[in-house]
Design an enzyme around this catalytic site. Structure first.
Site, short mmCIF file in Angstrom:
data_model
loop_
_atom_site.label_atom_id
_atom_site.label_comp_id
_atom_site.label_asym_id
_atom_site.label_seq_id
_atom_site.Cartn_x
_atom_site.Cartn_y
_atom_site.Cartn_z
CG HIS A 1 -2.01 -1.13 0.99
ND1 HIS A 1 -2.25 -2.10 1.93
CD2 HIS A 1 -2.81 -1.43 -0.07
CE1 HIS A 1 -3.19 -2.94 1.47
NE2 HIS A 1 -3.53 -2.56 0.27
CD GLU B 1 -13.70 -3.82 -4.70
OE1 GLU B 1 -12.49 -3.57 -4.57
OE2 GLU B 1 -14.12 -4.86 -5.28
CG ASP C 1 -16.89 -2.96 -14.91
OD1 ASP C 1 -16.56 -4.14 -14.77
OD2 ASP C 1 -16.41 -2.21 -15.79
N GLY C 2 -15.02 -0.92 -12.70
CA GLY C 2 -14.00 0.11 -12.90
C GLY C 2 -13.89 0.55 -14.35
CG ASP D 1 -5.14 -2.38 -4.59
OD1 ASP D 1 -4.66 -3.46 -4.92
OD2 ASP D 1 -5.42 -2.08 -3.41
CB SER D 2 -6.65 -4.87 -10.36
OG SER D 2 -5.38 -5.27 -10.85
CB THR D 3 -7.84 -9.52 -8.24
OG1 THR D 3 -8.78 -9.21 -9.27
CG2 THR D 3 -8.49 -9.27 -6.88
#
Lengths: 281, 281
Positions: B62, B106, B137-138, B155-157
């Site tokens: 972070h 998010e 949805d981003g 900051d995605s998966t």
């Protein structure tokens, strides 16, 4: 078949590599020696159950131990390597044609024999004519040396078992004595992340700092070592790893897969939490 | 009891953390969400079985996503954060009192709800008055934005499952459009070590490079992510992460445990093998 090599980083964290074959397992006078063929990491060497190297990422460790000091002092001709039975550091050192002599002191001949036979990737330069191997205790060997080496690289196991002596103040003091004025001491310096490794790192730093006027720590990403965050010590009688960096290194034409001059400067910039640990060592 | 959370980095390598309790397990519209109490790493969050954060080392990820861009452009007032349901990036951003607005998009409200309840360490600043959370949805959210943000943090998966859209050229193009002239895009950029991660890193870099005139990659040591060698992307319309580094950052008095100004400069110095992968992306 489902065969896994597992190393416990602490009692609460472990890393496992899938194994194809257990190539050899021997018990020397000092330790247990195992070689495996893995999936995804090539051949791997373990001493007393601790992973020492994988063919996939050993280049990171060996390059970072060797080229950092070599790029700081372009007049390194006489080198002592303590430990390093796998030959990886030797392989990197032999890339410098102006090195005259490489003394290697490895306490366990069986490690060298096993690596010669099963780990040619690292052991390939052990027969270089400049290399002289002494199967002795590193602490005792260096005791009788005075003003003899430009560089000492301590490629030891962890500070317990056969590697323990190489983390003592006496040993660092003897290294200081064995080094010439422009001499550099490099040592594997454990890791800042898991508590036991961090403690070993702090203890080593405290001792080295009490002996050498210049004692810095640098880092590398070594994925198969605990936490992947590995540290090295750079100690000298005065040379600074960045201030004295010789920009001529690039012109030597030495091929590296991890090390480069920008990274040389970058790897001494440590995270705050690591700096704190070192300050409080 | 002997309970372990295991993540397979590849089919041949796995990392395991000893678990005390499985706190909660939920299935959202998008993914499976699990929270554990571990030994040695504090509380941990997993999405679809992949470790997203541990209380022990989330600060590294972070801080490195947030303070790198904040130290380059001292005039960042409007920020968009995509993903980041755990709130860790938000916590770091709220340390800057001159940030006016933080939009957070998010896709999965349940992640935020779970983190608010079980992961106060990261979620603690989600109620800051400057934070506006959009459960959308981003990709779609950013499509309608134009010249609106000074900073976008993705900051995605990983680039499969719910995070997939955030690794497309369309998304990066929309981010470019949504950014002001001095804008910066930061994204989590996978890892160079394991083949699948390295491929994802190459693909992401290729796409970002085709959209942004400036597209660099920087690295951090994150021990609980695959290989521990994690990368981030820094893309901009012109600002250079080192050339434009604002030396005034230190005077803000922001406390960090990983990030510092020297490390800021150092973390852009990548190993040769990573540079090669990026060049050949």
């Amino acid at each position: 078949m489902d065969l896994w090599f597992t190393e416990y980083y602490t009692k609460n964290a472990r890393f496992s590599i899938k194994i194809d074959k257990h190539i050899i397992s021997l018990e020397s006078e000092f330790q247990r020696i195992d070689v495996f063929d893995s999936y995804g990491f090539g051949r791997i060497l373990a001493l007393d159950g601790y992973l020492m190297l994988t063919e996939k990422d050993e280049f990171i460790y060996h390059e970072m131990m060797t080229h950092i000091p070599m790029a700081v002092n372009p007049n390194i001709h006489d080198v002592l390597v303590v430990g390093a039975g796998d030959g990886g550091v030797i392989r990197e050192l032999t890339k410098y044609n102006y090195i005259n002599k490489i003394d290697m002191v490895e306490i366990d001949k069986l490690v060298v024999d096993v690596c010669r036979k099963y780990l040619a990737q690292t052991a390939c330069k052990l027969d270089d004519l400049r290399v002289h191997i002494y199967y002795e205790d590193g602490l005792k060997f260096v005791r009788s040396k005075y003003n003899e080496y430009d560089l000492i690289i301590v490629d030891s196991t962890d500070p317990f078992g056969p590697g323990e002596d190489l983390f003592t103040k006496e040993f660092y003091g003897n290294c200081y004595k064995a080094l010439k004025t422009e001499g550099i001491l490099i040592n594997q310096h454990e890791s800042p992340y898991y508590p036991n490794d961090a403690l070993a790192m702090q203890k080593a730093h405290k001792k080295i700092k009490s002996v050498f006027p210049k004692a810095l720590v640098y880092q590398a990403h070594i994925p198969t070592y605990p936490s992947g965050h590995w540290l090295f010590g750079f100690a000298s009688k005065g040379l600074d790893p960045i201030g004295d960096l010789n920009t001529g290194w690039k012109t030597l034409g030495i091929k590296t897969r991890y090390y480069n001059t920008d990274l040389h400067k970058g790897c001494f910039a440590l995270p705050n939490y690591v700096k704190e640990l070192l300050k409080n060592a």
